[in-house]
Write an enzyme that holds these catalytic residues in place. Structure first.
Site, PDB file in Angstrom:
ATOM      1  N   GLN A  63       5.559 -19.162   6.226  1.00  0.00           N
ATOM      2  CA  GLN A  63       5.378 -20.503   5.671  1.00  0.00           C
ATOM      3  C   GLN A  63       6.536 -20.880   4.765  1.00  0.00           C
ATOM      4  OE1 GLN A  63       1.439 -21.132   4.189  1.00  0.00           O
ATOM      5  NE2 GLN A  63       1.789 -23.248   3.624  1.00  0.00           N
ATOM      6  N   ASP A  64       6.535 -20.344   3.560  1.00  0.00           N
ATOM      7  CA  ASP A  64       7.514 -20.665   2.533  1.00  0.00           C
ATOM      8  C   ASP A  64       8.420 -19.454   2.323  1.00  0.00           C
ATOM      9  OD1 ASP A  64       7.860 -22.973   0.963  1.00  0.00           O
ATOM     10  OD2 ASP A  64       7.132 -21.971  -0.835  1.00  0.00           O
ATOM     11  N   PRO A  65       9.713 -19.639   2.055  1.00  0.00           N
ATOM     12  CA  PRO A  65      10.526 -18.479   1.671  1.00  0.00           C
ATOM     13  C   PRO A  65      10.007 -17.868   0.362  1.00  0.00           C
ATOM     14  CG  PRO A  65      11.915 -20.391   2.163  1.00  0.00           C
ATOM     15  CD  PRO A  65      10.499 -20.883   2.090  1.00  0.00           C
TER      16      PRO A  65
END
Length: 229
Positions: A63-65
């Protein structure tokens, strides 16, 4: 299936779209204003650098780093050598230990060796402000990675999509299950891994699928570059 196409071939037009130019400009402006943005600029597109379109065999959607110092380097779930292995990846290793005979949990969380074998480790958002989860979620990256998934769906055949958690499963709704092999489970996060990620057997099922298609299975034991030379 188009075997000779590269990411450059299929994404060149997308990268000229106003939304994408705006995304890059916004990230660049934040960096120039002194904001710390992860991953470093040179690493933002590493997932595409290490896994060319015509080599994609497996897609793992993140999803998100990671938003801590030194963690994110452009591959979903992976961290640089020397950085503590994050909890979700530790749970992925735990699932591998429980399902793959002989798998020994590595002392690092660097997954580049997966990427070089055709595992596209794709975050759906490609940048983040330091310490601020989901801070770049509305910049346009989701539109770009939707396009990436649709291009894999269109131009490849028999790809294994590992969709862990509601976000990845929603993102993967466009995948044609007649053309590809879609496996779903809860996210490996400590919050949800016990709800069915442990025991999902996805790494084994992926290799069984690849072997059935006459393709080389993935060696899921992550090795550091110097170990593989």
């Amino acid at each position: 299936m188009t075997t000779s196409l590269t990411w450059h071939d299929v994404l060149a037009d997308e990268k000229q779209q106003p939304y994408f130019v705006n995304t890059l400009n916004t990230v660049a402006a934040e960096r120039q204003s002194g904001q710390t943005i992860y991953p470093p600029q040179k690493d933002v597109f590493n997932a595409f650098r290490y896994t060319e379109l015509n080599n994609v065999k497996v897609v793992i959607l993140g999803q998100d780093p990671y938003h801590g110092p030194g963690q994110a380097h452009g591959l979903a779930f992976s961290v640089r050598p020397g950085i503590a292995t994050p909890p979700s990846l530790l749970n992925m290793y735990k699932e591998l230990e429980g399902s793959l005979p002989g798998f020994v949990r590595p002392a690092h969380g660097y997954l580049e060796s997966w990427a070089h074998q055709g595992v596209l480790l794709l975050n759906t958002v490609l940048t983040v402000r330091a310490g601020q989860a989901h801070s770049h979620a509305s910049l346009g990256w989701e539109t770009f990675t939707d396009k990436v998934i649709s291009l894999i769906n269109e131009h490849r055949e028999g790809v294994v999509f590992l969709l862990w958690g509601a976000h990845a499963q929603k993102k993967g709704a466009i995948i044609d299950p007649k053309r590809h092999h879609v496996l779903k489970a809860p996210h490996p996060s400590p919050l949800s891994a016990h709800r069915g990620f442990f025991g999902c057997n996805h790494f084994v099922l992926t290799n069984e699928w690849l072997e059935k298609r006459g393709e080389k299975p993935i060696d899921w034991m992550p090795v550091l570059p110097m170990e593989s030379e």
